[in-house]
Motif scaffolding. Structure first.
Motif, mmCIF file in Angstrom:
data_model
loop_
_atom_site.group_PDB
_atom_site.id
_atom_site.type_symbol
_atom_site.label_atom_id
_atom_site.label_comp_id
_atom_site.label_asym_id
_atom_site.label_seq_id
_atom_site.Cartn_x
_atom_site.Cartn_y
_atom_site.Cartn_z
ATOM 1 N N UNK A 38 0.824 -1.203 0.000
ATOM 2 C CA UNK A 38 0.000 0.000 0.000
ATOM 3 C C UNK A 38 0.866 1.264 0.000
ATOM 4 N N UNK A 39 1.871 1.265 0.847
ATOM 5 C CA UNK A 39 2.770 2.427 0.920
ATOM 6 C C UNK A 39 3.438 2.668 -0.432
ATOM 7 N N UNK A 40 3.932 1.601 -1.046
ATOM 8 C CA UNK A 40 4.642 1.731 -2.313
ATOM 9 C C UNK A 40 3.707 2.134 -3.448
ATOM 10 N N UNK A 41 2.546 1.496 -3.523
ATOM 11 C CA UNK A 41 1.629 1.763 -4.636
ATOM 12 C C UNK A 41 1.076 3.184 -4.563
ATOM 13 N N UNK A 122 3.450 8.494 0.584
ATOM 14 C CA UNK A 122 3.826 7.240 1.257
ATOM 15 C C UNK A 122 3.797 7.403 2.765
ATOM 16 N N UNK A 123 4.323 8.524 3.246
ATOM 17 C CA UNK A 123 4.325 8.766 4.688
ATOM 18 C C UNK A 123 2.930 8.871 5.260
ATOM 19 N N UNK A 124 2.014 9.440 4.483
ATOM 20 C CA UNK A 124 0.643 9.568 4.977
ATOM 21 C C UNK A 124 -0.030 8.200 5.095
ATOM 22 N N UNK A 125 0.299 7.285 4.196
ATOM 23 C CA UNK A 125 -0.222 5.915 4.325
ATOM 24 C C UNK A 125 0.322 5.273 5.599
ATOM 25 N N UNK A 141 -4.017 8.650 1.648
ATOM 26 C CA UNK A 141 -2.955 8.793 0.663
ATOM 27 C C UNK A 141 -3.469 9.182 -0.708
ATOM 28 N N UNK A 142 -4.586 8.583 -1.117
ATOM 29 C CA UNK A 142 -5.167 8.890 -2.426
ATOM 30 C C UNK A 142 -5.731 10.308 -2.444
ATOM 31 N N UNK A 143 -6.459 10.679 -1.393
ATOM 32 C CA UNK A 143 -7.021 12.032 -1.327
ATOM 33 C C UNK A 143 -5.895 13.069 -1.362
#
Length: 530
Positions: A38-41, A122-125, A141-143
């Motif tokens: 998830x972090x990477x994507x 990534x950090x926000x995820x 992360x998406x928002x």
């Protein structure tokens, strides 16, 4: 009081799950792998979205300042920072190293910002996982990746994107330290505070929301957190004193007036996206309304989640502090100066989305609605003249790069909308003027220890040796007009014609005649030949 506790899964028969240690270990390993994916994507997706079209817009004044400062020897750069713009000194030094590797251009100058957006996403995820669950982490992360302030930061050769990244990861460090405190972790947090302030002075306002969040979610850790934050701030005192001594450089910031409300509600996080801001605030208000209705129907009130506390503090307090400072002392607030609060606004908006749409598909649809609302701003940010008032330094440089020949002369006129002469075109894009003879140059900026070079008086220009000369000057206008931005910054678009300028007259007096003219958005490039 909200608590910040470890969530350790139950195992064994009581949990209805695996009974062997190996099975528990395998399950935890799988969850960790999912988190890393998830972090990477999300980070990679945010980077790619930020990168698309980021090199299209022409440079504008602030970016030209970045390039002109970074594109000089380190001793000259340090001399400059001793008198002006020390607040951006660390970013300029890093950009100097970067330019030494990849060269200067719109794409290369903004690529660090593109990467900064990905690092922040990534950090926000990671932060979402620490404070909530997978739904919150990925949605936040998406928002964040689609917010107009985020996509704007990717098109700026300034430190904004990296202030976002540092703010997020500093918060991650704080949360992990709260969970597993140790002297080493608190020392790292203090160091992080110091680095964030040196990167951008206003990041110091992030300490207040951090301490307030600690007081609300982990009160027993408030003492060590305050001590570490104080140590980090104390380490930056020499830097702060230097920037205070250079405060004259921000005296142009207009006083706050009624437009400040619009700046905060729209432009701070939803740059030039009225529709997007309206949709986002409707989502937030609807989520608050739903919570109030549940209380009205007899539901027991719940303490706010740790993620909501941290996000609300990070989104609101820096802005409130800067506005209070601007009202009480010196005007200092501009929407872009608190770009580092954007990740926290994204997490708040993500929490509102999830409160309204508890099912993943509905949440995805709501995020899609937000993306559609933000799309016009994203596309507008990636047009040729997207920068304030349509500044066109790159467009003028492109004309010189494509048509001028080595040994041609070049001179620069003034422009009422420009803080210096249009020699800034060459400062922003040195590749475009390499090999040209700047006949109006009295002293280079690096030699003067200033942002911009000293020009010769027009009556001292010597064009007798020029077979071909290029004049970069203001566009012809029949009337004077004022362009006022939402921040209150005012640009004067002066009336006048190139043929009436002293530079044009000097070329004509030297026996040169105009043979070609390219009119751009705000400026024009004229070719003279003997």
């Amino acid at each position: 009081m909200v608590t910040l506790a470890h969530r350790t899964p139950r195992t064994g028969a009581a949990a209805g799950g695996p009974t062997s240690f190996a099975e528990v270990r395998a399950r935890r390993s799988h969850r960790l792998w999912i988190r890393r994916v998830d972090v990477a994507v999300v980070g990679l997706g945010a980077t790619l979205l930020a990168a698309l079209g980021s090199g299209v817009p022409s440079f504008w004044y602030d970016e030209a300042a970045s390039v002109a400062s970074a594109d000089r020897p380190i001793p000259d750069l340090l001399r400059l920072l001793g008198t002006v713009d020390a607040v951006h000194g660390l970013y300029y030094l890093l950009l100097h190293v970067w330019f030494g590797v990849v060269g200067i251009g719109e794409w290369t100058a903004r690529l660090p910002s593109v990467v900064g957006v990905g690092v922040a996403a990534s950090g926000l995820v990671v932060l979402g996982y620490l404070l909530g669950d997978r739904r919150l982490a990925v949605t936040a992360g998406v928002v964040f990746a689609i917010l107009p302030r985020t996509t704007w930061a990717a098109t700026e050769a300034r430190s904004s994107a990296w202030t976002m990244a540092v703010a997020v990861w500093l918060t991650v460090l704080l949360v992990t330290t709260l969970r597993r405190p140790s002297p080493t972790r608190w020392a790292c947090y203090a160091l992080g505070v110091a680095c964030s302030v040196v990167l951008f002075l206003y990041s110091a306002t992030l300490v207040a929301p951090h301490l307030l969040a600690v007081a609300l979610i982990a009160r027993r850790r408030l003492g060590p957190a305050a001590l570490a934050a104080a140590a980090g701030l104390a380490a930056t005192i020499p830097f702060v004193l230097l920037t205070v001594a250079e405060r004259a450089q921000v005296q142009w910031i207009p006083p706050l007036d009624g437009r400040a409300v619009g700046n905060v509600l729209r432009d701070q996080w939803f740059v030039d996206s009225t529709v997007g801001a309206a949709v986002a605030w409707l989502v937030v208000l609807a989520a608050l309304g739903a919570a109030v209705r549940r209380l009205g129907h007899g539901a027991r009130p719940h303490a706010p989640a740790a993620s909501t506390v941290v996000a609300a503090c990070g989104a609101v307090l820096p802005t409130a502090l800067l506005i209070a400072w601007s009202l009480g002392t010196t005007p200092s607030y501009l929407d872009r100066y608190v770009a580092f609060s954007t990740p926290f606004a994204a997490m708040l908006l993500a929490a509102a989305v999830l409160a309204l749409a508890r099912r993943p598909r509905r949440a995805a649809v709501l995020v899609g609605v937000l993306a559609v609302a933000f799309l016009p701003a994203y596309l507008s940010q990636r047009t040729a003249f997207a920068k304030p008032v349509g500044m066109d330094y790159s467009a003028a440089a492109d004309v010189l790069a494509a048509r001028a020949r080595p040994g041609d002369c070049v001179l620069y006129g003034a422009a009422s909308w420009n803080p210096t002469t249009l020699r800034i075109v060459g400062a922003a894009r040195p590749d475009a003027v390499a090999g040209l003879v700047d006949i109006g140059l009295a002293r280079r900026a690096a030699d003067a220890g200033t942002f911009w070079a000293d020009p010769l008086p027009v009556d001292a220009l010597r064009l007798d040796g020029c077979a071909t000369a290029w004049l970069v000057t203001d566009a012809d206008r029949d009337t004077t007009s004022l362009v006022e931005r939402p921040t209150g910054e005012v640009f004067t678009m002066g009336a006048g014609r190139a043929a009436d300028t002293p530079e044009y007259a000097a070329a004509a007096a030297a026996g040169l005649r105009e043979t070609d003219r390219t009119t751009l958005n705000l400026s024009q490039v004229i070719r003279f030949e003997r």
